[in-house]
Design an enzyme around this catalytic site. Structure first.
Site, mmCIF file in Angstrom:
data_model
loop_
_atom_site.group_PDB
_atom_site.id
_atom_site.type_symbol
_atom_site.label_atom_id
_atom_site.label_comp_id
_atom_site.label_asym_id
_atom_site.label_seq_id
_atom_site.Cartn_x
_atom_site.Cartn_y
_atom_site.Cartn_z
ATOM 1 N N LYS A 192 0.819 -1.208 0.000
ATOM 2 C CA LYS A 192 0.000 0.000 0.000
ATOM 3 C C LYS A 192 0.854 1.260 0.000
ATOM 4 O O LYS A 192 0.307 2.365 -0.071
ATOM 5 C CB LYS A 192 -0.926 0.003 1.221
ATOM 6 C CG LYS A 192 -2.239 -0.720 1.006
ATOM 7 C CD LYS A 192 -3.243 -0.307 2.070
ATOM 8 C CE LYS A 192 -4.633 -0.867 1.801
ATOM 9 N NZ LYS A 192 -5.572 -0.490 2.875
ATOM 10 N N ARG A 229 -18.048 0.836 6.354
ATOM 11 C CA ARG A 229 -18.447 2.193 5.987
ATOM 12 C C ARG A 229 -19.587 2.064 5.000
ATOM 13 O O ARG A 229 -20.641 1.566 5.316
ATOM 14 C CB ARG A 229 -17.251 2.956 5.406
ATOM 15 C CG ARG A 229 -16.305 3.426 6.475
ATOM 16 C CD ARG A 229 -14.987 3.840 5.927
ATOM 17 N NE ARG A 229 -14.238 2.679 5.463
ATOM 18 C CZ ARG A 229 -12.945 2.662 5.211
ATOM 19 N NH1 ARG A 229 -12.249 3.750 5.354
ATOM 20 N NH2 ARG A 229 -12.344 1.577 4.826
HETATM 21 P P1 ADP Z 1 -7.354 -1.696 5.587
HETATM 22 O O1 ADP Z 1 -6.004 -1.392 5.072
HETATM 23 O O2 ADP Z 1 -7.583 -3.091 6.032
HETATM 24 O O3 ADP Z 1 -8.499 -1.128 4.768
HETATM 25 P P2 ADP Z 1 -7.786 0.475 7.378
HETATM 26 O O4 ADP Z 1 -6.733 1.007 8.284
HETATM 27 O O5 ADP Z 1 -8.204 1.341 6.254
HETATM 28 O O6 ADP Z 1 -7.353 -0.936 6.941
HETATM 29 O O7 ADP Z 1 -9.083 0.139 8.219
HETATM 30 C C1 ADP Z 1 -9.113 -0.875 9.197
HETATM 31 C C2 ADP Z 1 -10.531 -1.232 9.495
HETATM 32 O O8 ADP Z 1 -11.214 -0.075 9.993
HETATM 33 C C3 ADP Z 1 -11.333 -1.701 8.297
HETATM 34 O O9 ADP Z 1 -12.245 -2.676 8.739
HETATM 35 C C4 ADP Z 1 -12.071 -0.465 7.863
HETATM 36 O O10 ADP Z 1 -13.273 -0.778 7.196
HETATM 37 C C5 ADP Z 1 -12.356 0.183 9.219
HETATM 38 N N1 ADP Z 1 -12.573 1.617 9.095
HETATM 39 C C6 ADP Z 1 -11.705 2.554 8.671
HETATM 40 N N2 ADP Z 1 -12.271 3.775 8.676
HETATM 41 C C7 ADP Z 1 -13.538 3.596 9.144
HETATM 42 C C8 ADP Z 1 -14.665 4.481 9.369
HETATM 43 N N3 ADP Z 1 -14.579 5.769 9.108
HETATM 44 N N4 ADP Z 1 -15.810 3.948 9.829
HETATM 45 C C9 ADP Z 1 -15.894 2.595 10.062
HETATM 46 N N5 ADP Z 1 -14.889 1.734 9.864
HETATM 47 C C10 ADP Z 1 -13.737 2.212 9.411
#
Ligand code: ADP
Length: 169
Positions: A44, A99
């Site tokens: 990433k 989300r």
């Molecule tokens: P990944 O690289 O696995 O997408 P992230 O750091 O983006 O990891 O997110 C980790 C988890 O947190 C995932 O399940 C993602 O859907 C959730 N997540 C991130 N931002 C939000 C948000 N604003 N509301 C709900 N869940 C979220």
């Protein structure tokens, strides 16, 4: 004596947002111990190093300590298969945030495959407060790079780190 419920919440956390923190707070109501797995995720091309991401998650936890329902929390980097890591930590539950509908398809596939790897570990999906549901680390980084205000999406500590990283003072 009841068994300790351990949850594993994996993500890249590049950087941790108010959406992540909201999910963490909700997860602490469901488990006795929560392991937050910070994925190395070289593919990433993260903006922050693994150490920085772990440190930022830890800082956020310190700041919201009173809202964590006396749940024991550990922050651990991981670079192996999510299911193996969850297993190593004795977790029976994987926590994921949902989300929009766009998250669903990917998560649906992941759960299907993960259940084949270990059918004993359940995945639980949580939704953040509607104020935070639209927040994504990817967009927060883009806003910071383009000179925008990120303070509605991340804590002031993380906002400063972002501004510093993109060369704003
Ligand atoms: P990944 O690289 O696995 O997408 P992230 O750091 O983006 O990891 O997110 C980790 C988890 O947190 C995932 O399940 C993602 O859907 C959730 N997540 C991130 N931002 C939000 C948000 N604003 N509301 C709900 N869940 C979220």
């Amino acid at each position: 004596m009841s068994k300790e419920r351990i949850g594993f919440y994996p993500g890249t956390f590049d950087p941790i947002t108010l959406g992540h923190s909201d999910i963490i707070q909700r997860a602490t109501k469901l488990v006795d111990k929560l392991v937050i797995g910070v994925a190395i995720n070289r593919d990433k091309g993260p903006m922050f190093t693994l150490d920085e991401r772990v440190e930022m998650v830890q800082d956020e936890l310190d700041a919201i300590e009173g809202q964590l329902n006396d749940c024991e929390i550990e922050v651990r980097p991981f670079d192996n298969l999510l299911m193996h890591c969850a297993q190593e930590h004795g977790a029976g539950i994987i926590i994921r945030g949902l989300r929009a509908v766009s998250d669903f398809e990917y998560e649906f596939q992941m759960v299907g495959m993960n259940l084949r790897l270990n059918s004993e570990i359940e995945t639980v999906f949580l939704m953040a407060n509607d104020k935070y549901q639209f927040i994504a680390s990817r967009l927060v980084k883009e806003i910071a790079r383009l000179d925008g205000d990120v303070t509605a999406f991340v804590s002031p500590r993380v906002a400063n780190r972002l501004y510093e990283r993109v060369g704003r003072t």
